[in-house]
Each structure stands twice: as structure tokens, then as C-alpha cells.
Design a protein around this motif. Structure first.
Motif, short mmCIF file in Angstrom:
data_model
loop_
_atom_site.label_atom_id
_atom_site.label_comp_id
_atom_site.label_asym_id
_atom_site.label_seq_id
_atom_site.Cartn_x
_atom_site.Cartn_y
_atom_site.Cartn_z
N SER A 830 -31.78 -16.26 -6.37
CA SER A 830 -30.62 -16.56 -7.20
C SER A 830 -29.66 -15.37 -7.18
CB SER A 830 -31.06 -16.84 -8.65
OG SER A 830 -31.95 -17.93 -8.71
N ALA A 831 -28.42 -15.61 -7.51
CA ALA A 831 -27.46 -14.52 -7.66
C ALA A 831 -27.73 -13.84 -9.00
CB ALA A 831 -26.04 -15.05 -7.60
N THR A 832 -28.26 -12.62 -8.96
CA THR A 832 -28.66 -11.94 -10.19
C THR A 832 -28.50 -10.44 -10.05
OG1 THR A 832 -30.51 -11.50 -11.71
CG2 THR A 832 -31.06 -11.97 -9.41
N THR A 833 -28.02 -9.81 -11.11
CA THR A 833 -27.91 -8.36 -11.13
C THR A 833 -29.11 -7.72 -11.82
OG1 THR A 833 -26.67 -8.44 -13.20
CG2 THR A 833 -25.40 -8.46 -11.15
N GLN A 834 -30.01 -8.55 -12.35
CA GLN A 834 -31.23 -8.06 -13.00
C GLN A 834 -32.42 -8.37 -12.10
OE1 GLN A 834 -30.94 -6.37 -15.92
NE2 GLN A 834 -28.73 -6.73 -15.72
N TRP A 835 -33.48 -7.58 -12.28
CA TRP A 835 -34.68 -7.85 -11.48
C TRP A 835 -35.22 -9.23 -11.83
CZ3 TRP A 835 -35.36 -5.22 -7.37
CH2 TRP A 835 -35.07 -3.85 -7.31
N ASP A 836 -35.50 -10.00 -10.79
CA ASP A 836 -36.08 -11.33 -10.95
C ASP A 836 -37.24 -11.44 -9.97
OD1 ASP A 836 -36.50 -13.89 -11.80
OD2 ASP A 836 -34.50 -14.64 -11.23
N VAL A 837 -38.11 -12.43 -10.19
CA VAL A 837 -39.26 -12.64 -9.32
C VAL A 837 -39.17 -14.01 -8.68
CG1 VAL A 837 -41.77 -12.79 -9.18
CG2 VAL A 837 -40.71 -11.12 -10.72
N LEU A 838 -39.18 -14.01 -7.36
CA LEU A 838 -39.21 -15.26 -6.62
C LEU A 838 -40.65 -15.57 -6.23
CD1 LEU A 838 -38.16 -17.60 -4.81
CD2 LEU A 838 -37.83 -15.88 -3.00
N LYS A 839 -41.11 -16.74 -6.57
CA LYS A 839 -42.38 -17.25 -6.05
C LYS A 839 -42.06 -18.14 -4.87
CE LYS A 839 -46.53 -19.93 -7.05
NZ LYS A 839 -47.29 -20.74 -8.03
N ALA A 840 -42.41 -17.67 -3.69
CA ALA A 840 -42.17 -18.43 -2.47
C ALA A 840 -43.52 -18.97 -1.98
CB ALA A 840 -41.54 -17.54 -1.41
N TYR A 841 -43.57 -20.25 -1.65
CA TYR A 841 -44.87 -20.86 -1.37
C TYR A 841 -44.74 -21.83 -0.21
CZ TYR A 841 -42.61 -24.38 -4.28
OH TYR A 841 -41.71 -25.27 -4.80
N PRO A 842 -45.83 -22.05 0.49
CA PRO A 842 -45.83 -23.01 1.59
C PRO A 842 -45.96 -24.43 1.05
CG PRO A 842 -47.97 -22.03 1.41
CD PRO A 842 -47.12 -21.35 0.37
N SER A 843 -45.75 -25.40 1.92
CA SER A 843 -45.90 -26.79 1.49
C SER A 843 -47.33 -27.08 1.05
CB SER A 843 -45.50 -27.74 2.63
OG SER A 843 -46.26 -27.45 3.80
N SER A 844 -48.26 -26.36 1.64
CA SER A 844 -49.66 -26.39 1.20
C SER A 844 -50.28 -25.08 1.65
CB SER A 844 -50.40 -27.58 1.80
OG SER A 844 -50.40 -27.50 3.21
N PRO A 845 -51.31 -24.60 0.92
CA PRO A 845 -51.94 -23.36 1.34
C PRO A 845 -52.40 -23.45 2.79
CG PRO A 845 -52.69 -23.98 -0.83
CD PRO A 845 -51.91 -25.15 -0.31
N PHE A 846 -52.30 -22.32 3.50
CA PHE A 846 -52.70 -22.32 4.91
C PHE A 846 -53.69 -21.19 5.16
CE2 PHE A 846 -48.83 -19.79 4.53
CZ PHE A 846 -49.16 -18.62 5.20
N THR A 847 -54.40 -21.31 6.25
CA THR A 847 -55.45 -20.35 6.63
C THR A 847 -54.97 -19.52 7.80
OG1 THR A 847 -57.17 -21.86 5.87
CG2 THR A 847 -57.84 -20.12 7.39
N CYS A 848 -55.29 -18.24 7.75
CA CYS A 848 -54.91 -17.33 8.84
C CYS A 848 -55.84 -16.13 8.88
CB CYS A 848 -53.47 -16.88 8.68
SG CYS A 848 -53.18 -15.88 7.19
N GLN A 849 -55.77 -15.42 10.00
CA GLN A 849 -56.44 -14.13 10.10
C GLN A 849 -55.54 -13.03 9.56
OE1 GLN A 849 -56.82 -12.62 14.05
NE2 GLN A 849 -58.33 -11.06 13.54
N SER A 850 -54.22 -13.11 9.89
CA SER A 850 -53.26 -12.09 9.45
C SER A 850 -51.93 -12.76 9.18
CB SER A 850 -53.11 -10.99 10.51
OG SER A 850 -52.63 -11.52 11.73
N LEU A 851 -51.10 -12.05 8.41
CA LEU A 851 -49.83 -12.61 7.95
C LEU A 851 -48.73 -11.56 8.06
CD1 LEU A 851 -48.32 -14.94 6.29
CD2 LEU A 851 -48.92 -13.57 4.27
N GLN A 852 -47.61 -11.96 8.64
CA GLN A 852 -46.42 -11.10 8.66
C GLN A 852 -45.28 -11.83 7.95
OE1 GLN A 852 -43.77 -10.41 12.21
NE2 GLN A 852 -44.62 -8.33 12.07
N LEU A 853 -44.56 -11.12 7.09
CA LEU A 853 -43.46 -11.70 6.33
C LEU A 853 -42.11 -11.21 6.86
CD1 LEU A 853 -44.86 -11.30 2.71
CD2 LEU A 853 -44.85 -13.37 4.11
N LYS A 854 -41.12 -12.07 6.77
CA LYS A 854 -39.75 -11.72 7.13
C LYS A 854 -38.84 -12.06 5.97
CE LYS A 854 -37.13 -14.27 9.92
NZ LYS A 854 -36.53 -14.88 11.14
#
Length: 885
Positions: A830-854
Motif C-alpha cells: 500500500s502507499a504508506t509513510t508508516q511501517w506496515d507489514v505485508l503478508k504475501a502468500y502462495p495460492s497454496s503452501p508449496f514444498t521446496c528444498q530452498s527458497l529465493q525471494l525477489k
């Protein structure tokens, strides 16, 4: 196993594109593009280069990549403050220590603060001319007493009318203390302009380096500065012939000097002057009673013998030679007249010396010396008389000047007789520290020059010199030679004062830097570290010769608070006074294809890469290509940025404006301005007109659609040809074709004409990068959660953020070390000048060995208020019992 939280809240390690994404440290990033990591624990939008607040756009001149820009401060304002042509000035010398200057019509206190060094001119009468010259304002008159108290330096109590006409009257001037300025080197004219902060104005061509009309190739102008004066050289030095288009080193600086003090022929100099930087010796001298044929050419040495039992002069016939003294301490070589050049002494006689001088003399000349030796001998030249053009003459350096000047018929002056009872022990060599027989003692004749320079321990060092050798009238280049001045004499370079540190390596010096009593002498392929801490040059020594570690460009090195930094295709190096470190080691791939999106160092660095240091945030900025042309023009403005506090790198795309296939955005060298900001001069061509009719390759006039937008001195660019506008008549421009060594071409009707514009840009950490979509880019390491052999289930990613603009799905991921196959997570900024927390989630939990975020800005500009800021990233996951198969 229960759910766990894995948090990243320290990103200070910056880019590591050398190692595999899974092997880098938790605080490192695979990619950090257009962000800063200068606040511990935070990712935020980077700063940018903004137009400098003081210097506006310039339309005169031409820029050569990586050269010509200098910011510095001097002790005196360049522009004079004057109260002039007044006939109501009163000089009052009635009270001891309270002599004062008063005007009935103006309050002098407003213009001349206490401490001002003022110069008075215009007094014409015999009573008042002694008040001409310099005075220091000791105090102001109290209350409404609008006068200047100048101590005991006035003569008489006389109103200024004293015979001077009301149309002239008196002028009082001063140069106030302190000036901040920029120098701009014009590559097309081989001249220098300056911008003054005090007046917020630019003056063009304050110094010109060429005898001819224009240089035959773009000038590469560099400087060194000492004692309120700048020395300027076209370091290109390609012109081989003396005469038209031959280089001349220029001196531009402050002069405060009086010649023939207290006489009606007094000459006073106060201000800034440009001169060829030669310590030229006199060209005339005789032993006799008359005056010379040319003003300012030398001195007449009038000698008279008289009996004196105290004299210890040895009976002989003596030959004379004379010199000039510049700036009170720099002596020229000797001029030895070929005739009328001797005087004879018999036993028991003293020598009485009278000097006759015809002004005006060059403003830098403060005096001269007369020497003698037995005629026909090779003995040392012994001091006969020391001449001050202000105070008179003396026969010993240990005595005071005792015989003031008397005007004969202006501009001719003579001193009183000064007695010499014995021959001096002082010789030219003992006074100056080198022999009078050296080939030369300055670098500044037509065709001479230097390729780089630095001031260290009150000496000037120059390298890659072009000088005229003995017996020749043509300059020769000594690319691997360093020459050095005498202490505190920054223009005095005896031809014997040189160092050939490493010879025979087919290499020339590119740049000199100083740090911790050492000279770092950079060639293209090596760097020598020379210890010059000793006052004696015989005790200097080479500490280290580092091969395969030189410079392609003189602007590829910069002094920082931590040492000297330089870049080449092998790395970015720091010399801290004790050792050399490669700052990309273990972080940036040297050559080849790097992981992430940032280039390897070898792919990034070009021949015209340059470097600067941002003092406020302790950051080193490495610009890819200052030329804005060639094969990398579309990414020429990219930069790597190193943070000294955290020892980390980030990458900045378009930190400075990229070139295009038709327009070059060229840049000068970096420099730090008087506010401590890192600055650079940008050449920004702007579309101004179109040709109103075709143009062949010889026409001196061009017809344009709108002539009113042009001024004389502007530079026009048509296709690849540059032209200098000489005059304008309606819509017709008279131009100098083929400017800045470009080729005269044929141009068609309606061809676009670009006007050269120049801007001083400064780096600002508060003027945030407001990049287009997908230009801010952060990639984390490939996270295996400390258990590479186990599978994990990923539920969500929590990001604490601020954002100027809404961003749809700014977080995406890839798994198990795949490359550039990112999947968006659901959740928006969101457009915000205060600290906010985004919860970003997949369509369903997924399984992996390792994860890289962009993290990027997918659908809105970054924003210029706070941009995008990331405080921490937390991954919600569960370790599964399943092993990686």
C-alpha cells in the motif's frame, strides 16, 4: 515438526554475485539494484544525482570525457568590492594609530569590514599620492562616525579633491575573504571558465592554454592548486610543433603587490590574474647609468667605486647577471648580458650599487637579484644586490631594504646607492638550492606541459612531462618521468629535479595522488608507491611497485577518508597507507557471467570508467563510462556503489544519464564541492532547432528556424559535427565549423540541431531514485534454512515496508536454485509513510528444498518521497521429515 519463522533483518553485506546463491551469507544479496544499504538492517531506495543548487546550466564550451572539472576554495573573493570615482574622500593622519579614511557621501563601513585589505588609487597631488596603495582596516569609527581606521599608514590631512578632477576622484577597493568556485575546462577552445558562488555567475575564458585558434583535438584539462593559484595544463600534449595550436600551461591566481611604493609612478596590483606559467628571466641588463630600452625587461645595474678602508673586495673585473623573483620566493634563471656587463674594483674600494628600473613589470614579479663573478671565470654567481620592486635595494639578504625608490620620469625609477663592503657568501645556488646552470627551472614554455599533477608536503609533483631539452627548440615527452618543485615554490622545477622510478616498461604515467606522505604514481599497467616523507629528496624511496594494477583514465582514482581508491578491469583497490586491498574480492565476480542481474567487474569496467567518493554517506561511486558513447552507451550511466561503513556493494542502473545512438551524455571527472557534496559536470544536449535549409561542409553560416534561442558562444551539434556560434543575425548563425576536432559534414534540410548544455550535478541521498517499473530489484540468497538435506513447506512471507506508491504483487519467489523462474506471491504494497507489514502468500503452501525471494516495483514508479523501504523479511515455513531426493 511445528511451523517456524526465518527472519532476514540485516542486509548490510550487499551484493555477492561471485558465489553460488545458496552459499552467500545471510546478510548478502544476489542482487541489490537501485537501493541503498547504508542504514543497518534496512533496504531503501537509493539517492541520485540532482542539479546543483548554486550553478545553473551553461551553454558555452565543450566537454571531454573525465576531464576539466574542479571545485575548490580560496582565501579571497574573485570579484572586487569597490567604492569608486569619489571626490569627497578625506585622509586624516592627525592622531597616532587612528589614521582614518572618510567619505562625506557614503558609509565606507558598509563595504569594507574590519580586517579588509584595501587599495586606494586616484590620489594625484604631491601631498596625497603617498596615500595610494594598500591599507588594512583596523577598526570602524564608533557610532555614526562612518570612517575606516587604518592605523599609521596615511600621510597628511587632505580632502580628496587635492587636484584630482571631480570626474575621476578616488577609488577604494578590496577583495573580501573566502571564495568558493568551480572551474570548467572547455575542450573545444582549450580554455577555462569559472563559476563563483559569491556572485552566482560564470565567467568564460578566464585562462586560455593555446596560442592558436583552437586545439587540433579535444583538450584534456587538469589542474593543481597551491597558495591561492591554479596551474592549468592540457594533459593531451599531442601537438608536436611550437607555434599555432601549441600548448601553454596557465597560472591563474590572486596577486597583492606594489611596485615603486610611495612614488607617483607606484603600480599596485590587487586581484586575480591569468599568466603563462613561466618563470621567465630578464631579457635586458647593462652596467651603466641609463635605462633599458624595454619596460619591465630587466634592470640597469649602476656601480660606483669609492675608497673605503673597511672594504674587503678583491681587486678584479667582475661580470654581472640578473634574475627576476616571482611571487616573493621563486627566482628565475639568470640573464647574462653580452655587452656593457662588467665593473672593475681595485684594492681598498667599496662598491656602491644603484638599480635603475623601468616599469611596468609583470604583476607576479616582486623583484630581482644582481649577481657577479670574476669576468671570464666559471666561478659561482655571488649575490651583488637584492632588489624589491616595492621597498628598494639591499646588498645582503641579512639586512633591511634601505634605499627606497625615487621616480625619475615615470615610469623610470632609481634606487639610492647601497654600499657593498665585502663580497657575499650567498650564491645563486645556496639561495635557491640548485645550480644556475640547469637547463630550465620551470615548465611552461610554448609546447611544454604535464600529464598529471599533485601537491604533497608543500611541493608540486608532475608526471608524464613534455619539456624542451637542452639544445633543442622542440618539446619532447618523457612519459615515465616525475618532476618535483622546490619546497614552497610550486612553479619552480629545476630540470634536475626528477625521478625515473621505473624505466623501460613501455608505460606512461596517467595520474598522481598523495596520501600519508606518499606519492601514488599510476601508470596504465602499474602503480608505484613512493615515500616522500623526508624533507630531503635524497631520502625518498620506492616502497612498492605493484604491476598489473594501473589506470586507464586519470579520473578512475579518487581520494577518500579511508585512503586512495582506484578501479581497473581487475578490481577496485584501496591503499590505506599500509597495504592495498581489492574491495571486490569475495563479492563481485571478476570476469564472466555473474549470478543475479548485476554484471561481472570485467564486463562493467570500460576505458572511460571513473570514480568518486561521497563523503556524507562514506560511499564510493564507480561510473561505468563517462564518454556516453561506444558499444555501452545505453548503460553508460550505470554504477557500482561501495559502502565503506558496511564493506558492501550495490548496483545502480542509470545513476547518471545514459547516452543514445545519436546523443552523447558526456561527463567530466568527479570532485567534492565546498559543501562536501560529490559533484560532476554533465553535458546534456537539448534539441533547440532545425536547419532551415541544407548545409554544405564549408559554409560559415547556418539558417535555423529560431535564432532567438541562441547566444554567441553556444555550441551547436548537427549530426556528429559540433559548431561554435560566433554571432547571430535574426535566424542566421555565424559559426566556427568542425569545433572540438569534429569533422565538417554536409547536413540536410530540417536536420535537428542540438544545443550543448552543461549542468553541475551533485549526489544527494535525499533526492531518491524514482525509477520506472521493475527497476528497483532485490534478490535474497537461496535460503535452505540451515537444513539443505530436508524439504520444507512454505506458507507465507511477511515484509515490513514503507512505500510511496501501491505495488501489486511486489514479492515473488523461485525454488531449489532455478534461475529467473519467479512466481508471484499474493499481496500488495500500500502507499504508506508508516511501517506496515505485508503478508504475501502462495495460492497454496508449496514444498521446496530452498527458497529465493525477489522484491521489485512491478506496476508503479518507485517514488521520490520515501521510495520503497524494507526493514525485515520473515518466512513462515515447516521442516518436513522427507529428505531431498
Amino acid at each position: 515438526m511445528p511451523k517456524q519463522m526465518y527472519t532476514l533483518n540485516n542486509f548490510s553485506g550487499g551484493i555477492n554475485n561471485l558465489q553460488d546463491a545458496r552459499d552467500i551469507a545471510d546478510n548478502q544479496l544476489v542482487q541489490a539494484q537501485n537501493v541503498m544499504l547504508d542504514h543497518n538492517g534496512m533496504i531503501r531506495s537509493r539517492g541520485s544525482f540532482a542539479t546543483h543548487g548554486d550553478a545553473g546550466d551553461q551553454t558555452e564550451g565543450s566537454l571531454e570525457k573525465g576531464y576539466g572539472f574542479k571545485s575548490f576554495e580560496i582565501d579571497y573573493a574573485v570579484g572586487a568590492t569597490s567604492v569608486g570615482a569619489r571626490t569627497d574622500i578625506l585622509f586624516n593622519a592627525s592622531a597616532v594609530n587612528q589614521h582614518f579614511i572618510h567619505s562625506a557621501g557614503v558609509d565606507l563601513r558598509d563595504s569594507f569590514p574590519v580586517g579588509s585589505e584595501i587599495i586606494v588609487s586616484g590620489s594625484a597631488s604631491e601631498v596625497n599620492y603617498a596615500n595610494n596603495g594598500f591599507h588594512t582596516v583596523k577598526a570602524h569609527g564608533p557610532g555614526n562616525s562612518s570612517y575606516l581606521i587604518v592605523g599609521n599608514t596615511l600621510t597628511g590631512e587632505v580632502v580628496a579633491s587635492d587636484g584630482a578632477s571631480s570626474s575621476s576622484g578616488h577609488t577604494i577597493s578590496t577583495h573580501k575573504l573566502a571564495e568558493s568556485l568551480f572551474l570548467f575546462g572547455d575542450a573545444g577552445e582549450s580554455s577555462v571558465s569559472h563559476y563563483l558562488k559569491s556572485s552566482d555567475a560564470t565567467t568564460h575564458e578566464v585562462a586560455t592554454l593555446f596560442d592558436g585558434s583552437v586545439p587540433i583535438a579535444p583538450a584534456k584539462i587538469m589542474y593543481y592548486i597551491a597558495d591561492n593559484a591554479v596551474r592549468i595544463s592540457d594533459t593531451r600534449m599531442k601537438d608536436s610543433s611550437i607555434g599555432t595550436n601549441a600548448n601553454k600551461i596557465q597560472w591563474w591566481g590572486f596577486v597583492k603587490r606594489t611596485h615603486f611604493s610611495g612614488t607617483t609612478g607606484e603600480n599596485n596590483y590587487l586581484g586575480f590574474y591569468a599568466n603563462d606559467n613561466t618563470l621567465a628571466p630578464p631579457t635586458e641588463a647593462v652596467v651603466g647609468s641609463g635605462y633599458l630600452s624595454s619596460a619591465g625587461a630587466g634592470f640597469n645595474v649602476n656601480t660606483t667605486m669609492a675608497s673605503d678602508s673597511s672594504s674587503t673586495w678583491v681587486a678584479d673585473t667582475y661580470q654581472i647577471a640578473i634574475s627576476f623573483i616571482y611571487d616573493d620566493n621563486q627566482e628565475s634563471l639568470l640573464y647574462i648580458p653580452s655587452s656593457s656587463n662588467t665593473f672593475a674594483v681595485t684594492a681598498g674600494q667599496k662598491v656602491q650599487v644603484k638599480i635603475r628600473a623601468e616599469g611596468p613589470y609583470d604583476e607576479r614579479i616582486s623583484g630581482g637579484r644582481a649577481y657577479c663573478r670574476p669576468s671570464g671565470s666559471d666561478e659561482a654567481w655571488v649575490l651583488l644586490a637584492d632588489v624589491s620592486l616595492k621597498e628598494g635595494v639591499r646588498t645582503s639578504l641579512n639586512s633591511d631594504f634601505e634605499k627606497v625608490w625615487t621616480v625619475d620620469t615615470a615610469p623610470n625609477h632609481y634606487s639610492g646607492n647601497v654600499d657593498s663592503l665585502s663580497q657575499n657568501l650567498d650564491t645563486y645556488e645556496s639561495i635557491n638550492g640548485y645550480s644556475s646552470s640547469v637547463d630550465s627551472n620551470s615548465i611552461g614554455a610554448i609546447g611544454e606541459g604535464w600529464g598529471c599533477a599533485v601537491v604533497c608536503n608543500r611541493r608540486a609533483f608532475v608526471a608524464n612531462v613534455k619539456i624542451i631539452p637542452q639544445g633543442s627548440n622542440q618539446p619532447a615527452t618523457f612519459g615515465d618521468r616525475i618532476m618535483y618543485s622546490m619546497p614552497n615554490r610550486f612553479d619552480t622545477f629545476p630540470s634536475t629535479n626528477y625521478i625515473d622510478v621505473v624505466r623501460g616498461d613501455n608505460d606512461s604515467y596517467v595520474q598522481l595522488m598523495e596520501f600519508a606522505d606518499r606519492i601514488l604514481a599510476f601508470k596504465q599497467k602499474s602503480v608505484q608507491i613512493i615515500n616522500v616523507s623526508s624533507p630531503s629528496d635524497t631520502s625518498w624511496f620506492l616502497e612498492e611497485n605493484v604491476k598489473h594494477n594501473g589506470l586507464a583514465h586519470p579520473a578512475a582514482v579518487f581520494r577518500t577518508d579511508f585512503g586512495i581508491c582506484w578501479v581497473n578491469s581487475n578490481g577496485c583497490y584501496l591503499y590505506d597507507g599500509s597495504r592495498i586491498r581489492n574491495l571486490i574480492e569475495g563479492k563481485i565476480l571478476e570476469n564472466g557471467t555473474a549470478i543475479g542481474g548485476s554484471p561481472s567487474w570485467g564486463d562493467f569496467i570500460e576505458d572511460d570508467s571513473i570514480v568518486g567518493y561521497e563523503k556524507i554517506r562514506k560511499q564510493l561511486i564507480v561510473m561505468r563510462d563517462s564518454s556516453g558513447s561506444g558499444g555501452v552507451y545505453s548503460v553508460s550511466g550505470d554504477a557500482y556503489i561501495y559502502d565503506f561503513k558496511f564493506k558492501s556493494w550495490v548496483f545502480a542502473s542509470d545513476l547518471l544519464t545514459d547516452g543514445t545512438s545519436t546523443v552523447k551524455y558526456q561527463y567530466s571527472n568527479f570532485d567534492i564541492d565546498y559543501n562536501g557534496d560529490l559533484c560532476i559536470l554533465e553535458h546534456s544536449p537539448a534539441s533547440a532547432n532545425q536547419l532551415a535549409e541544407p548545409l554544405d561542409n564549408s559554409e560559415p553560416e547556418i539558417d535555423v528556424d529560431t535564432g532567438s534561442v541562441w547566444d554567441a558562444g553556444d555550441i551547436a551539434q548537427i549530426d556528429s559535427e559540433s559548431m561554435k556560434v560566433l554571432s547571430i543575425s535574426s535566424n542566421t548563425l555565424t559559426v566556427k565549423r568542425g569545433y572540438n576536432a569534429t569533422t565538417k559534414n554536409i547536413h540536410g534540410d530540417d536536420t535537428a540541431i542540438f544545443m550543448h548544455k552543461f549542468y553541475v550535478k551533485k549526489y544527494s541521498g535525499t533526492t531518491l531514485y524514482d525509477g520506472a517499473t521493475n527497476t528497483l530489484l532485490v534478490k535474497t540468497k537461496d535460503i535452505d534454512f540451515g537444513q539443505p538435506g530436508r524439504l520444507k513447506k512454505i506458507y507465507a512471507v511477511y515484509v515490513t515496508y514503507k512505500s510511496d506508491n501501491t505495488q501489486t504483487a511486489p514479492i515473488s519467489y523461485e525454488i531449489d536454485g532455478t534461475t529467473n523462474s519467479y512466481t508471484n506471491l499474493t499481496g500488495n504494497f500500500s502507499a504508506t509513510t508508516q511501517w506496515d507489514v505485508l503478508k504475501a502468500y502462495p495460492s497454496s503452501p508449496f514444498t521446496c528444498q530452498s527458497l529465493q525471494l525477489k522484491i521489485t516495483n512491478p506496476d508503479s514508479a518507485v517514488g521520490a518521497t520515501a521510495g520503497i523501504q524494507i526493514n525485515d523479511i520473515t518466512i513462515e515455513y515447516r521442516v518436513l521429515h522427507s529428505r531431498v531426493s
